[in-house]
Design an enzyme around this catalytic site. Structure first.
Site, mmCIF file in Angstrom:
data_model
loop_
_atom_site.group_PDB
_atom_site.id
_atom_site.type_symbol
_atom_site.label_atom_id
_atom_site.label_comp_id
_atom_site.label_asym_id
_atom_site.label_seq_id
_atom_site.Cartn_x
_atom_site.Cartn_y
_atom_site.Cartn_z
ATOM 1 C CB CYS A 164 -1.839 -14.017 36.996
ATOM 2 S SG CYS A 164 -3.165 -13.549 38.946
ATOM 3 C CB CYS A 213 -0.137 -10.758 38.477
ATOM 4 S SG CYS A 213 -1.416 -10.066 37.474
ATOM 5 C CE LYS A 219 -2.236 -4.811 -6.112
ATOM 6 N NZ LYS A 219 -1.147 -3.344 -6.211
ATOM 7 C CE LYS A 251 -1.558 -7.301 -9.321
ATOM 8 N NZ LYS A 251 -0.497 -8.160 -8.532
ATOM 9 N NE ARG A 283 7.334 -8.258 -13.259
ATOM 10 C CZ ARG A 283 6.237 -7.435 -12.886
ATOM 11 N NH1 ARG A 283 5.703 -7.755 -13.500
ATOM 12 N NH2 ARG A 283 6.511 -6.683 -11.564
ATOM 13 C CG ASP A 291 -0.020 -0.304 -4.831
ATOM 14 O OD1 ASP A 291 0.843 -0.513 -5.721
ATOM 15 O OD2 ASP A 291 -0.633 -0.957 -4.233
ATOM 16 C CB ALA A 327 -1.066 0.220 1.412
ATOM 17 C CB SER A 377 4.219 -3.905 -15.166
ATOM 18 O OG SER A 377 5.014 -3.667 -14.180
#
Length: 758
Positions: A461, A442, A348, A150, A171, A64, A61, A109
């Protein structure tokens, strides 16, 4: 680079538009030039790490967003475009670790779109261009859209000559890749020799190498067992596996491949993408079973929505949907930009993996005493929600994931699944990170922590009766939808009842008191709450009354509407069925399924208390572990006092049995999937259990029936594969009323009735 840019999106990025072109812009300032240069440098750096080192330095993300910003600057200032700009290239650079090889035809691409609106605009534009450039073809045969998943894997190009595999390459930059032939030959699905006759003289076949989701989990467990850090995701694992120097090491990795296209070809005439897929399958190559050829935008949208809901039921990870014009004549007419085809696009899905900073690791004490570490992170948006905390389960998991406080970590949130810290981004460590050390006491009550029994991974505990955090968690739990279902008793109310800032003596010091409360007990309760200034949290906390209004000279303090609702719901909760009471008691291992089974088998709390461990264990759905936990729980005096106090306050401790309901499903395991008209999910489960059956959540060889309603998902597919009997809603009602014999007879009669007589 996309040709045209126009309307501004809500996120500030520019989306493509057929009619709009970049507005004339002033000479770019030095700051914009500097931003552009840094974007080019950073994106190239991230690409090299991603394609050649199997290392994700930023999330998909984030990448992009950076790439789109670069495209935006170049659209407004084309004079800035440099030859080494990532928009002028297809993929990553070629590594020196493997022999570089040139592809026969360029691997492009795909243009990405991130919203349904962008996708619709792209389809309209592609349709218009196809009609303009390939009008006679489109007029003769309307456009069809090949739509497919995809796969989130590593792109590989296979070269066959006269049916013989002669080379496999990554690629790379789209023109030159890396020779990985010996490693690809270790993938069982890839044939060295294609099947059939009249094979083409030469053909390039494009596909994606991946590791299946279930295999990825097993691989990471194996890697952690050797003391190494786990892979962050299946894509990195696949890429790293293909780049092993020794093919014998690659052969040990569970790699798979699916092919999805044909590049250059000599001696092959094929008219469409879908026709080529049928050909690839006939040659013995692995093709995806999920692609569809669709005729319109709405069908494409339905496909996207379907796999958006079911993406985690698939064999492999996906990060979107690819939409292509199916016929090659239209594809050829539309052609390519320097980087992407004009006849294909990738939609996407919202990102499910992001990067964020792990600020600290703290621990939480649960309702049964389990002490669980959790990560505190810089808030980040993932899968549609903002996340700043994620469980780390136990100290062994922290160690296995290899995370340090201060790390940049990969955070994953898949659908409705709870957020998970996957692992660290090792390349971004700067030496200031520090290890997490599990506490020995604890944090709530100071009691020494220890495993419940030798060999347990979890530490606990043991001070269940007096530990404030455990009490708070139990009170919050008993109000949950699966227990007493008291909506007004939420998390903050549980804190106010058990751990208020004032008074010093909490209104509830034991859950036995919960049904004995009166409004006056809550009049002085105050909690600390963060102050808001103009609706924004200020970071400053103040003491505020929780259950009563503040009160003024004109209007005295009085119970809030939520407090009134709380007492109404507490009274209503007293009439809940026995299984919900059992869930509310927070007995270890005793959840809704076991509670329903116990309530059905014994009918009353008194009978359950009086039962021996073997008698409890014999109940279907209980077993020895839960039986032992029940005996251990009832052995504590203060536990029995809770039950006695609730009973004295009017909580129902026995179910009124409806003797008219026959146990028609005794011994049967039934799975319900999809939507039914007359039953919601809970009602269907209740109907099965009341008749002695087991309502299961997944299909297996032990499943007797699957009830399939509207939009039944992968459970229906699995049932058909396993040969499990599938019923519709009418068949389900027959099964409930009369049992399996009558249901089978009804099916047989229906089958006979549907035959025609000659």
């Amino acid at each position: 680079m996309p040709e045209n840019f126009g309307a501004m999106r809500q996120d500030g990025l520019v989306s493509t538009s057929e009619s709009d072109s970049p507005a004339p812009a002033a000479t770019p300032a030095a700051t914009l030039r500097a931003e552009y240069s840094k974007l080019v440098e950073d994106i190239r750096h991230y690409r090299f790490a991603y394609y050649n080192e199997a290392e994700s330095l930023v999330s998909d993300a984030e990448f992009d967003v950076l790439f789109r910003r670069l495209e935006e600057i170049e659209a407004l200032h084309p004079e800035l475009i440099s030859n080494d700009s990532p928009t002028q290239e297809v993929g990553g650079e070629v590594s020196a670790a493997f022999t570089p090889v040139q592809h026969t035809s360029q691997i492009y691409s795909l243009e990405d779109v991130f919203s349904i609106e962008e996708l619709q605009s792209w389809i309209i534009k592609a349709q218009a261009n196809a009609e303009k450039l390939a009008g006679s073809i489109v007029a003769e045969r309307p456009l069809r859209w090949l739509t497919e998943l995809k796969i989130d894997g590593l792109a590989v190009n296979l070269l066959y000559r006269n049916g013989q595999l002669v080379r496999a390459a990554t690629r790379g930059d789209g023109i030159t890749g890396e020779d990985i032939t010996h490693n690809v030959l270790t993938i069982q699905e890839i044939p060295r020799q294609l099947r059939g006759e009249n094979l083409p003289e030469e053909v390039e076949i494009r596909g994606e190498v991946f590791i299946a989701s279930k295999d990825f989990l097993a691989l990471n467990e194996q890697i952690v067992g050797t003391g190494r850090a786990p892979f962050a995701n299946p894509r990195n694992a696949a890429a790293g596996s293909l780049r092993q120097k020794d093919p014998a090491d690659t052969a040990k990795r569970p790699l798979s491949m699916l092919v999805h296209g044909i590049g250059s070809r000599i001696g092959l005439d094929v008219a469409s993408q879908s026709e080529s897929y049928a050909l690839l399958k006939a040659w013995g190559l692995p093709t995806s079973p999920y692609f569809k050829v669709l005729t319109g935008y709405q069908e494409v949208l339905d496909y996207i929505n379907h796999y958006g809901e079911h993406r985690h039921d698939l064999l492999h990870e996906i990060d979107g949907i690819v939409i292509k014009i199916d016929d090659f004549a239209s594809q050829n007419a539309l052609g390519f930009t320097s980087r992407v085809p004009r006849w294909a696009v990738a939609y996407k899905y919202p990102p499910e993996e992001v990067h964020t900073k792990l600020l600290d690791i703290l621990v939480n004490v649960g309702r049964t005493g389990r002490v669980t570490p959790f990560g505190v992170m810089e808030p980040v948006k993932v899968a549609g929600s903002t996340v700043e905390m994620a469980t780390l389960h136990n100290q062994d998991v922290v160690k296995a994931k290899g995370v340090l406080i201060g790390d940049t970590v990969v955070l994953r949130k898949a659908g409705d699944v709870i957020p998970e810290i996957v692992g660290p981004v090792l390349a971004l460590r700067d030496g200031r990170e520090r290890e997490f050390v599990m506490p020995t006491e604890c944090p709530s009550c100071g009691t020494a922590l220890a495993p419940a029994k030798e060999g347990d991974v979890d530490i606990r505990c043991p001070n269940a009766k007096s530990c404030p955090d455990q009490l708070r968690e139990r009170v919050f739990h008993l109000a949950g939808r699966g227990a007493f279902d008291i909506e007004a008793l939420g998390w903050e109310a549980a804190i106010a009842l058990t751990q208020p800032a004032e008074p010093e003596l909490a209104p509830v010091r034991n859950e036995a008191q919960i049904f004995n409360l009166v409004a006056e007990d809550l009049a002085l309760v105050k909690i600390k709450r963060e102050k808001k200034v103009k609706g924004v949290l200020s970071g400053v906390h103040e003491l505020v009354p929780y259950f009563y209004s503040k009160g003024t000279e004109e209007k005295p303090s009085e119970p809030t509407s939520n407090t009134v609702k709380l007492f109404i719901e507490l009274e209503k909760a007293k009439a809940q069925p026995l299984w919900r009471v059992l869930v509310a008691l927070s007995i270890r291992h005793v959840g809704p399924t076991a509670s329903r089974a116990l309530a059905t088998a014994f009918g009353s709390m008194a009978a359950i208390r009086a039962a021996s461990e073997p008698e409890l264990a014999e109940v279907d759905g209980v077993g020895p572990t839960i039986a032992a936990a029940l005996i251990e729980w009832f052995a504590e005096d203060w536990h029995r006092e809770i039950i006695d106090a609730w009973a004295a306050d009017g909580v129902r401790m026995a179910d009124e049995r409806d003797e008219s309901v026959r146990r028609t499903l005794a011994g049967l395991t039934i799975v319900v999937t999809g939507s039914l008209e007359k039953f919601n999910r809970d009602q269907a489960k209740e109907a099965i259990i009341n008749r002695g059956g087991k309502s299961a959540g997944s299909v297996s060889k032990n499943t007797d029936y699957v009830v399939a309603g509207e939009n039944a998902g992968t459970k229906l597919d699995k049932a058909e594969k396993l040969g499990v009997t599938v019923l519709d809603e009418a068949g389900f009602e027959t099964l409930l009323a009369h049992g399996p014999d009558h249901s089978a007879e009804a099916e047989e009669n229906e089958s006979e009735g549907s035959t025609t007589n000659d």
